[in-house]
Design a protein around this motif. Sequence first.
Motif, PDB file in Angstrom:
ATOM      1  N   CYS A 166     102.694  84.247  36.951  1.00 56.21           N
ATOM      2  CA  CYS A 166     102.625  83.739  35.580  1.00 56.21           C
ATOM      3  C   CYS A 166     101.856  82.421  35.532  1.00 56.21           C
ATOM      4  N   ASP A 167     101.288  82.148  34.380  1.00 59.97           N
ATOM      5  CA  ASP A 167     100.679  80.843  34.148  1.00 59.97           C
ATOM      6  C   ASP A 167     101.758  79.767  34.253  1.00 59.97           C
ATOM      7  N   PRO A 168     101.466  78.622  34.872  1.00 65.37           N
ATOM      8  CA  PRO A 168     102.462  77.549  34.890  1.00 65.37           C
ATOM      9  C   PRO A 168     102.699  77.011  33.483  1.00 65.37           C
ATOM     10  N   ALA A 169     103.944  76.701  33.183  1.00 66.10           N
ATOM     11  CA  ALA A 169     104.280  76.128  31.877  1.00 66.10           C
ATOM     12  C   ALA A 169     103.727  74.708  31.793  1.00 66.10           C
ATOM     13  N   PRO A 170     103.540  74.179  30.588  1.00 66.69           N
ATOM     14  CA  PRO A 170     103.036  72.808  30.441  1.00 66.69           C
ATOM     15  C   PRO A 170     103.891  71.808  31.219  1.00 66.69           C
ATOM     16  N   GLY A 171     103.231  70.999  32.027  1.00 64.20           N
ATOM     17  CA  GLY A 171     103.927  69.990  32.811  1.00 64.20           C
ATOM     18  C   GLY A 171     104.349  70.446  34.184  1.00 64.20           C
ATOM     19  N   ALA A 172     104.282  71.751  34.448  1.00 66.30           N
ATOM     20  CA  ALA A 172     104.687  72.261  35.756  1.00 66.30           C
ATOM     21  C   ALA A 172     103.589  72.014  36.787  1.00 66.30           C
ATOM     22  N   GLU A 173     103.992  71.921  38.040  1.00 64.75           N
ATOM     23  CA  GLU A 173     103.021  71.765  39.117  1.00 64.75           C
ATOM     24  C   GLU A 173     102.142  73.011  39.199  1.00 64.75           C
ATOM     25  N   LEU A 174     100.878  72.808  39.539  1.00 65.32           N
ATOM     26  CA  LEU A 174      99.963  73.933  39.684  1.00 65.32           C
ATOM     27  C   LEU A 174     100.302  74.666  40.980  1.00 65.32           C
ATOM     28  N   PRO A 175     100.683  75.945  40.910  1.00 63.92           N
ATOM     29  CA  PRO A 175     101.020  76.685  42.132  1.00 63.92           C
ATOM     30  C   PRO A 175      99.847  76.703  43.107  1.00 63.92           C
ATOM     31  N   PRO A 176     100.118  76.607  44.401  1.00 68.82           N
ATOM     32  CA  PRO A 176      99.030  76.594  45.396  1.00 68.82           C
ATOM     33  C   PRO A 176      98.108  77.804  45.304  1.00 68.82           C
ATOM     34  N   VAL A 177      98.649  78.989  44.962  1.00 69.64           N
ATOM     35  CA  VAL A 177      97.786  80.178  44.900  1.00 69.64           C
ATOM     36  C   VAL A 177      96.787  80.070  43.752  1.00 69.64           C
ATOM     37  N   ILE A 178      97.195  79.457  42.641  1.00 66.91           N
ATOM     38  CA  ILE A 178      96.274  79.274  41.517  1.00 66.91           C
ATOM     39  C   ILE A 178      95.250  78.198  41.855  1.00 66.91           C
ATOM     40  N   ASP A 179      95.703  77.128  42.487  1.00 72.97           N
ATOM     41  CA  ASP A 179      94.787  76.061  42.891  1.00 72.97           C
ATOM     42  C   ASP A 179      93.730  76.598  43.856  1.00 72.97           C
ATOM     43  N   ALA A 180      94.149  77.418  44.823  1.00 71.45           N
ATOM     44  CA  ALA A 180      93.211  77.982  45.799  1.00 71.45           C
ATOM     45  C   ALA A 180      92.221  78.928  45.124  1.00 71.45           C
ATOM     46  N   ALA A 181      92.697  79.712  44.157  1.00 72.76           N
ATOM     47  CA  ALA A 181      91.812  80.639  43.452  1.00 72.76           C
ATOM     48  C   ALA A 181      90.774  79.886  42.625  1.00 72.76           C
ATOM     49  N   LEU A 182      91.188  78.806  41.973  1.00 69.29           N
ATOM     50  CA  LEU A 182      90.240  77.994  41.202  1.00 69.29           C
ATOM     51  C   LEU A 182      89.191  77.370  42.115  1.00 69.29           C
ATOM     52  N   THR A 183      89.626  76.907  43.277  1.00 67.78           N
ATOM     53  CA  THR A 183      88.687  76.320  44.238  1.00 67.78           C
ATOM     54  C   THR A 183      87.665  77.354  44.697  1.00 67.78           C
ATOM     55  N   GLN A 184      88.122  78.580  44.928  1.00 60.21           N
ATOM     56  CA  GLN A 184      87.210  79.642  45.359  1.00 60.21           C
ATOM     57  C   GLN A 184      86.236  80.007  44.242  1.00 60.21           C
ATOM     58  N   LEU A 185      86.718  80.092  43.014  1.00 57.73           N
ATOM     59  CA  LEU A 185      85.842  80.422  41.886  1.00 57.73           C
ATOM     60  C   LEU A 185      84.797  79.334  41.653  1.00 57.73           C
ATOM     61  N   ALA A 186      85.146  78.094  41.964  1.00 62.16           N
ATOM     62  CA  ALA A 186      84.212  76.983  41.761  1.00 62.16           C
ATOM     63  C   ALA A 186      83.008  77.062  42.693  1.00 62.16           C
ATOM     64  N   THR A 187      83.063  77.932  43.704  1.00 60.16           N
ATOM     65  CA  THR A 187      81.900  78.107  44.583  1.00 60.16           C
ATOM     66  C   THR A 187      80.818  78.948  43.919  1.00 60.16           C
ATOM     67  N   VAL A 188      81.147  79.565  42.774  1.00 64.37           N
ATOM     68  CA  VAL A 188      80.177  80.371  42.027  1.00 64.37           C
ATOM     69  C   VAL A 188      79.615  79.503  40.898  1.00 64.37           C
ATOM     70  N   PRO A 189      78.329  79.193  40.906  1.00 64.48           N
ATOM     71  CA  PRO A 189      77.765  78.301  39.876  1.00 64.48           C
ATOM     72  C   PRO A 189      78.083  78.730  38.447  1.00 64.48           C
ATOM     73  N   ASP A 190      78.066  80.028  38.173  1.00 63.07           N
ATOM     74  CA  ASP A 190      78.323  80.501  36.809  1.00 63.07           C
ATOM     75  C   ASP A 190      79.748  80.237  36.349  1.00 63.07           C
ATOM     76  N   TYR A 191      80.663  79.997  37.282  1.00 58.01           N
ATOM     77  CA  TYR A 191      82.067  79.802  36.928  1.00 58.01           C
ATOM     78  C   TYR A 191      82.506  78.343  36.981  1.00 58.01           C
ATOM     79  N   GLN A 192      81.648  77.445  37.414  1.00 58.41           N
ATOM     80  CA  GLN A 192      82.078  76.063  37.628  1.00 58.41           C
ATOM     81  C   GLN A 192      82.555  75.390  36.343  1.00 58.41           C
ATOM     82  N   SER A 193      81.860  75.612  35.248  1.00 59.19           N
ATOM     83  CA  SER A 193      82.291  75.014  33.975  1.00 59.19           C
ATOM     84  C   SER A 193      83.629  75.586  33.538  1.00 59.19           C
TER      85      SER A 193
END
Length: 269
Positions: A166-193
Motif C-alpha cells: 500500500c501507499d504510505p499514509a501521510p507522515g509515515a516513513e517511506l518503506p524501503p521497498v518503495i524507496d529502492a524502486a524510486l531510486t531504480q526508476l530515477a536511472t531512466v531519464p524519462d522517469y526522473q521528473s
Amino acid sequence: MSLVNAMLRMLAVQALRGNTIAADGVTDSSIEALSSIMSDRQAPVILVRIDESKYAGQNEGFFVTSGTVTFALDLIVASSVTYQTTDGQAVNQIEIAPTDAGLEFSLDMLDRQWRRVLSDPNNAFAECFRSLVAAIGPVKAARGVDPEGGRKHAIRMVEIEIEPVCDPAPGAELPPVIDAALTQLATVPDYQSAVVIMRGEFAKGFDLMSWQKIQSTLMTTAAVPAMLGVAPPDAGEVVGFDQVGTVINGEQTELTDDILPDPDLGGSA
C-alpha cells in the motif's frame, strides 16, 4: 489508483523493454504512444496497464492495507497505418490485423517471455516490481475477437490479480521497498521528473503530530485518537518547556533539566 500502481507499470515497462521479441515496443497504458516507432510492417508490442482495484477492508481509511488490483498485459501484433484526413493531414493509427498461424506463434512467444522477464532475478527493474507485490492471484488470458463477425485478432489480453504494497499514509516513513524502486526508476531519464514529484508527494505530512498521523491514516475525526489513548493536546496557547513550573516543598520552582530530587521527599541529593 495509487502511486505504487504507477510505479508497478513503469517498472514492468522497463523490465520488458529489450527483453522480448517486442524489443522497444512496450508502453504504459496507451498503445498510440508506439505509433511513432512502428512501421507499416506488423510487429509485436506489449501494452502494460492496471485496471480494477478491489479493497475489502473496512474502517481502514483511504490508505488501505488490504486489496487487489488487476495488472494487465496486452500482447499485440500490430502495424502503424497512415491515413489522410479530409483536410489533407497525415494521421498515424495502430491497426491490429486478423490472426493467423504466424501471428499466433508470436503471441505465444510473448506470453512465455513476459513471464520469464518479470521472474528474472538478474533484472533490476523486475526485482523492484516483485518487491512491490505482496501476493499474486489468478492469471487469466482472453482473445481479441471481433464482436460482429467473430474473427479473432492478433491480441491476447493477460490479466493478473495482484496484491500490491500500500501507499504510505501521510507522515509515515517511506518503506524501503518503495524507496529502492524510486531510486531504480530515477536511472531512466524519462522517469526522473516523475520520481521527484512522487518523492515530494510521499514526503507530505511529515510535520504532523503523532496523533494527527493516526487521525489521517484512519480517516477519523480528532476525537478518535483520544479514544485510542493518543490524545491531541488541549487547544490553546502553546507553552514552552521553560515556562512550566512545579511546586516543591510549598515553593514555586522552575522546571529544568537539572532539578535534583529533594531529600525531604525521599530522594537522594
